[in-house]
Each structure stands twice: as C-alpha cells, then as structure tokens.
Design a protein around this motif. Structure first.
Motif, mmCIF file in Angstrom:
data_model
loop_
_atom_site.group_PDB
_atom_site.id
_atom_site.type_symbol
_atom_site.label_atom_id
_atom_site.label_comp_id
_atom_site.label_asym_id
_atom_site.label_seq_id
_atom_site.Cartn_x
_atom_site.Cartn_y
_atom_site.Cartn_z
ATOM 1 N N ASN A 103 -3.002 6.734 58.088
ATOM 2 C CA ASN A 103 -2.088 7.074 56.818
ATOM 3 C C ASN A 103 -1.703 5.678 56.488
ATOM 4 O O ASN A 103 -1.490 5.501 55.160
ATOM 5 N N GLU A 104 -1.131 4.806 57.282
ATOM 6 C CA GLU A 104 -0.734 3.467 57.151
ATOM 7 C C GLU A 104 -1.799 2.603 56.242
ATOM 8 O O GLU A 104 -1.468 1.920 55.467
ATOM 9 N N THR A 105 -2.976 2.622 56.724
ATOM 10 C CA THR A 105 -3.994 2.014 56.217
ATOM 11 C C THR A 105 -4.346 2.542 54.670
ATOM 12 O O THR A 105 -4.481 1.781 53.862
ATOM 13 N N MET A 106 -4.213 3.862 54.619
ATOM 14 C CA MET A 106 -4.277 4.362 53.111
ATOM 15 C C MET A 106 -3.007 3.986 52.184
ATOM 16 O O MET A 106 -3.256 3.582 51.038
ATOM 17 N N ASP A 127 -11.492 -0.776 55.621
ATOM 18 C CA ASP A 127 -10.374 -0.830 56.727
ATOM 19 C C ASP A 127 -10.375 0.501 57.282
ATOM 20 O O ASP A 127 -9.867 0.530 58.374
ATOM 21 N N LEU A 128 -10.801 1.658 56.691
ATOM 22 C CA LEU A 128 -10.806 2.874 57.230
ATOM 23 C C LEU A 128 -11.641 3.213 58.336
ATOM 24 O O LEU A 128 -11.480 4.055 59.229
ATOM 25 N N LYS A 129 -12.861 2.455 58.057
ATOM 26 C CA LYS A 129 -13.905 2.534 59.299
ATOM 27 C C LYS A 129 -13.626 1.883 60.526
ATOM 28 O O LYS A 129 -13.296 0.621 60.492
#
Length: 137
Positions: free
Chosen positions: A119-122, A134-136
């Motif tokens: 969630n923070e990355t999104m 960065d989600l991977k």
C-alpha cells in the motif's frame, strides 16, 4: 486488549480504563500469570486452537458469514490457519483474507493477502516517488 495491571489512581468508573497501565512489565492477575499468557500466545494449547476455529465456524453456520479478514495473520501459525480453513470448508466455501506479507499463507489457508508495504509503495507510485517495478518484491 491490554493484559497489564490497570492503574488505581483516579480510576474511571468501577473498573478503570485498561489503557491506564500500572505496570507495563506485569500481567493483570485477573487474567492469570505470565506462564498462562505464554501458554495462550504460543498456540501450543489444542483447546485454544479448537476454540478459535470453532468460533469462526459458528459465524459461518449461524450467520452465513462467507469470509474473514484476519489481522496480522502471520503472528498465528500457518498450520492453525490451514486446519481452520479445512474446518470452514466443510460447512461451505469461504474467502479468507490475510493482513500479512507471506506467500506461504496462500498454499492452504488464505485466498488473498495484503500488506501495508505494498500500500505504501502504491502511494509512492501515485506521487511519482516510485515506479511500478518497485512492487516486484
């Protein structure tokens, strides 16, 4: 729910507030001893596991609940979730969502997981401070 002894001075009502902690290093004797707490938290007690799974099954049977969102599911042993899932599936198909970042939970317990780091990355992607790669993880 806090397990610490409740403060005595300026109590609210007859019981006081459980958030007014008297001793952060002690267990409230109303709840038992430190040894009792250890036995409860380590999921080593078959009765605890049975009670928790039966409580979930109760809501599936009695209220036709079709799923559960399980906070911090990774703090509970995976084999508990797998056994509980099997018990629930004997009643009907359910959807289990875990708040945790561990793919192993998908093997035999949960249908989906979500994690605060994702969630923070999104959020960072939406504000241009990260990319989709960065989600991977």
């Amino acid at each position: 729910m806090l397990i610490n002894p409740i403060g005595e001075q300026n109590r609210k009502g007859g019981l006081g507030s459980p958030y007014a902690v008297r001793d952060y290093l002690a267990v409230n004797p109303e709840f038992g001893t430190l040894e009792d707490l250890r036995g409860f938290v380590d999921y080593d007690q078959p009765g605890l596991r049975e009670y928790m799974a039966d409580a979930m099954a109760h809501w599936v049977r009695e209220a036709d609940v079709d799923g559960f969102r399980c906070d911090v599911a990774g703090y509970v042993p995976v084999d508990f979730w797998e056994a509980a899932r099997a018990q629930l599936e004997q009643i009907k198909a359910v959807f289990l969502l875990a708040e945790w970042e561990n793919r192993d939970l998908h093997v035999g317990a949960f249908d989906a997981t979500y994690a605060w780091s994702w969630n923070e990355t999104m959020h960072h992607i939406a504000h241009g401070r990260a990319s989709a790669t960065d989600l991977k993880v």
